[in-house]
Design an enzyme around this catalytic site. Structure first.
Site, PDB file in Angstrom:
ATOM      1  N   GLU A 195      36.845  34.261  47.890  1.00 46.65           N
ATOM      2  CA  GLU A 195      36.948  35.730  47.892  1.00 46.65           C
ATOM      3  C   GLU A 195      35.615  36.357  48.289  1.00 46.65           C
ATOM      4  O   GLU A 195      35.056  37.191  47.558  1.00 46.65           O
ATOM      5  CB  GLU A 195      37.427  36.251  46.519  1.00 46.65           C
ATOM      6  CG  GLU A 195      38.841  35.799  46.205  1.00 46.65           C
ATOM      7  CD  GLU A 195      39.520  36.518  45.045  1.00 46.65           C
ATOM      8  OE1 GLU A 195      38.869  37.315  44.346  1.00 46.65           O
ATOM      9  OE2 GLU A 195      40.727  36.265  44.842  1.00 46.65           O
ATOM     10  N   GLU A 319      45.404  30.830  45.920  1.00 47.62           N
ATOM     11  CA  GLU A 319      45.566  31.509  44.623  1.00 47.62           C
ATOM     12  C   GLU A 319      46.800  32.383  44.713  1.00 47.62           C
ATOM     13  O   GLU A 319      46.866  33.288  45.557  1.00 47.62           O
ATOM     14  CB  GLU A 319      44.339  32.374  44.262  1.00 47.62           C
ATOM     15  CG  GLU A 319      43.167  31.565  43.769  1.00 47.62           C
ATOM     16  CD  GLU A 319      42.014  32.428  43.266  1.00 47.62           C
ATOM     17  OE1 GLU A 319      42.251  33.536  42.729  1.00 47.62           O
ATOM     18  OE2 GLU A 319      40.855  31.987  43.427  1.00 47.62           O
TER      19      GLU A 319
END
Ligand code: AHR
Length: 516
Positions: A195, A319
Site C-alpha cells: 500500500e 488483501e
C-alpha cells in the site's frame, strides 16, 4: 425476490406455491475448458496485528498451550487440513515499518519496537524470519514475504533476500548459519512494499514505480531460487495507479497487487457495521460491495491487457475480505471481529469471481488468517474456533490447480428495496484426476432455488456434495458453540434422465458438488 413479490400481487396461493422455488439454469460447459485455477488464490495473510501472530499462531515453546516449537498444534492441524498454498507476512502496514534484522538471533536479545499501526503495543520481535519460514515448512505452505519500501532501504531488502536464499559464502548467508539455519529457504513470492499509496509511504504512482524498479533490481535470484516479485498495486478502484504502474514496470514484475475490502457502511466515522448484528439491508449492501470485486478485476485487468496482452503478469488480490467494527470490548487497534454465515457467502462468491478471472488472478490472500478481520480461525487462550469462512476454504480446496470450466448463468434476482443482485453465482472446474466440481452460492436469505445444470463435455454417473448453511445469516461459531455452522453432506443433487444435474439450492447456502 422480485418475481416472488409480483406473485403476491396475483393473490393466488397457487401462483405462490408455483413460484415459491424459483428456477435457475447453470450451464457447465467443459467442452471449452478455461485456464488453470491457480491454487495460490487460496492464499492467506498473517500480519503482526492484534492476536494474529502472537497468541494466534505463535505461543512460544514455553507455553502451556500445546505447541510444536512454539507453534500452536491446533492451528497447525487446522491449516494443514485446508491445504494453504501460500502465506503473506509480515504485513500489511506493518511490513513498511519492519526491519528484519530485529527479528533474528537469540529471542531474548532481540530489540523491542512499538507497533505504531496496530494498537501501539510492544512488538518484541520473538516471531521473526526463522519463525515464519519454519512455520511455512511445518504447515507445508509457500512463504510470501512483503519487504519494506516505505521506511526501509534498498540495501536492507537486498540483504534480506541474500540472508534467506543464498547458499554460498557471504556475510548474510553466514549470519543465517550462525543463527542455526545452514541451508537456505526457498522463497518465491516477494512483495516490494505494501500500500505504497497509503501506509507504505503515501507515494504517488510515478514515485512508487521508480522505487519499485530500484528495489526490485537488487532483489537477486540466488542459485535455483527464483523470486516472483509483486509490485504494490492499486487501492480498490484507483485505475490511474494501475495504468501508471503498467507503463513503468511492465515486464519487471511477476505480478501487481490489488487491495479491496468489503466495508458495509464505508470508512466514515459512523462505523463500518457490526459483524454479527446486521439488518437485511446491510446484508444486501455487503453482497453488493463484495460483487464489486468482479468489476474491479475486469477494469484493472483491461488496463493490464493494454500493456501485457499475453497476460504474463499476474493480478494478485493480496488483501481482501470483510471489514466490520471490532467486537465490543476488544482493542480497536486489533481488528478482531466475528464471522457469520454472511461471511461464508461473501467468501464463496469471491472465489467464484476469482475462478472466472483465473487467466489473470493467480494469487490472492484473505485478510487475515487468525483473529483479525475475516479470519478463518479465532482463538481464546487454548481454545480455537473454525469460522464459516474456514469451512468455505475447506469446501473449495478441490478447485486448487484444477482447470476452470466456463459456466453460463440464467438466474433470478434477489431484491431488497431498490437493490437487486443475481441470487445465484457459480463456478466449476475439472481436477487432474478428471473429477468435475461445481460450486454454487444462493445469496437469497429466504428462497430456495431449483437449479438445472446442463452438462456439456462432462460424463457423470454419480454426484455427491457438501453444503454450508444455517437458519439465519448471522449464525456464527463461538467458543461455547463451535459447531453452529459446519460442513454437512448434501445428497439432494441428482442426475436426471437427460444427464443434467438437478438440485434445489437452499436459501443462504454454499454447495459444492462432485461429479464422477
Ligand atoms: O489487513 C489490515 C490492513 O489493511 C493492512 O495492514 C493494510 O495493508 C490494509 O490497509
Amino acid at each position: 425476490m422480485k418475481k416472488l413479490i409480483l406473485s403476491v400481487f396475483l393473490c393466488s396461493s397457487l401462483a405462490l406455491t408455483a413460484l415459491a422455488a424459483e428456477k435457475a439454469t447453470v450451464v457447465v460447459d467443459a467442452s471449452q475448458p478455461g485456464p488453470q485455477i491457480s491454487r495460490h488464490i487460496y492464499g492467506h495473510f498473517a500480519e503482526h496485528l492484534g492476536h494474529c501472530i502472537y497468541g494466534g499462531i505463535w505461543v512460544g515453546p514455553e507455553s502451556s498451550i500445546p505447541n510444536t516449537d512454539g507453534y500452536r498444534n491446533d492451528i497447525v492441524e487446522a491449516l494443514k487440513e485446508i491445504r494453504i498454498p501460500n502465506l503473506r507476512w509480515p504485513g500489511g502496514c506493518f511490513a513498511d515499518e519492519y526491519h528484519w534484522r530485529d527479528g533474528i538471533g537469540p529471542r531474548e536479545s532481540r530489540p523491542k519496537m512499538i507497533n505504531t499501526h496496530w494498537g501501539g503495543v510492544v512488538e518484541d520481535n520473538s516471531f521473526g524470519t526463522h519463525e515464519f519460514l519454519n512455520f511455512c515448512e511445518l504447515i507445508g505452505t509457500e512463504p510470501y514475504i512483503c519487504g519494506n519500501v516505505g521506511s526501509g532501504t534498498v540495501e536492507e531488502m537486498s540483504k534480506w533476500v541474500e540472508y534467506i536464499t543464498f547458499d554460498g559464502e557471504s556475510p548474510m548467508a553466514n549470519l543465517r548459519r550462525e543463527n542455526g539455519r545452514d541451508k537456505p529457504w526457498q522463497v518465491k513470492f516477494w512483495g516490494v512494499g505494501n500500500e505504497n499509496w497509503g501506509c507504505g509511504g503515501n507515494m504517488t504512482a510515478e514515485f512508487y514505480s521508480d522505487q519499485y524498479r530500484r528495489y526490485a533490481t537488487y532483489c537477486r535470484d540466488y542459485g535455483d531460487n527464483h523470486l516472483w516479485k509483486i509490485a504494490g498495486g492499486p487501492n480498490s478502484g484507483d485505475y490511474r495507479w494501475t495504468e501508471t504502474l503498467m507503463k513503468q514496470i511492465n515486464g519487471r514484475a511477476w505480478g501487481i497487487s490489488l487491495h479491496h475490502y468489503t466495508v458495509p457502511k464505508g470508512w466514515g466515522p459512523g462505523g463500518k457495521g457490526s459483524a454479527t448484528d446486521f439488518t437485511e439491508e446491510e446484508y444486501v449492501i455487503t453482497m453488493e460491495k463484495c460483487f464489486m470485486m468482479d468489476e474491479l478485476i475486469t477494469r484493472h485487468t483491461e488496463i493490464m491487457d493494454k500493456y501485457d496482452p499475453k497476460k504474463r503478469m499476474a493480478f494478485c488480490v493480496d488483501e481482501w475480505g470483510a471489514w466490520y467494527d471490532v467486537e465490543p470490548g476488544t482493542n480497536p487497534g486489533f481488528l478482531y471481529q466475528q464471522n457469520t454465515l454472511r461471511d461464508a457467502l461473501l467468501c464463496a462468491s469471491t472465489f467464484n469471481i476469482f475462478h472466472k478471472h483465473a487467466d489473470r488472478v493467480r494469487l490472492a490472500n484473505i485478510a487475515q488468517m487468525v483473529n483479525v478481520l475475516q479470519a478463518i480461525i479465532l482463538t481464546k487462550d487454548d481454545q480455537m474456533v473454525l469460522t464459516p469462512t474456514y469451512h468455505v476454504y475447506n469446501m473449495y480446496k478441490v478447485h486448487q490447480d484444477a482447470t476452470q470450466i466456463p459456466v453460463e448463468l440464467d438466474v433470478p434476482q434477489y431484491s431488497l428495496g431498490s437493490r437487486s443482485l443475481p441470487a445465484v453465482n457459480a463456478s466449476a472446474s475439472r481436477d487432474a484426476e478428471g473429477t468435475v466440481h461445481v460450486s454454487l452460492v444462493n445469496i437469497d436469505p429466504e428462497n430456495d432455488i431449483d437449479i438445472v445444470c446442463p452438462l456439456r463435455g462432462v460424463k457423470a454417473a454419480k454426484v455427491s456434495g457438501q453444503i454450508l448453511t444455517a437458519d439465519r445469516l448471522d449464525v456464527h461459531n463461538t467458543f461455547e458453540n463451535p459447531q453452529a455452522v459446519v460442513l454437512k453432506e448434501f445428497s439432494k443433487a441428482k442426475l436426471n434422465k437427460n444427464g443434467e444435474l438437478v438440485l434445489t439450492l437452499p436459501a443462504k447456502s454454499v454447495v459444492t458438488l462432485t461429479l464422477q
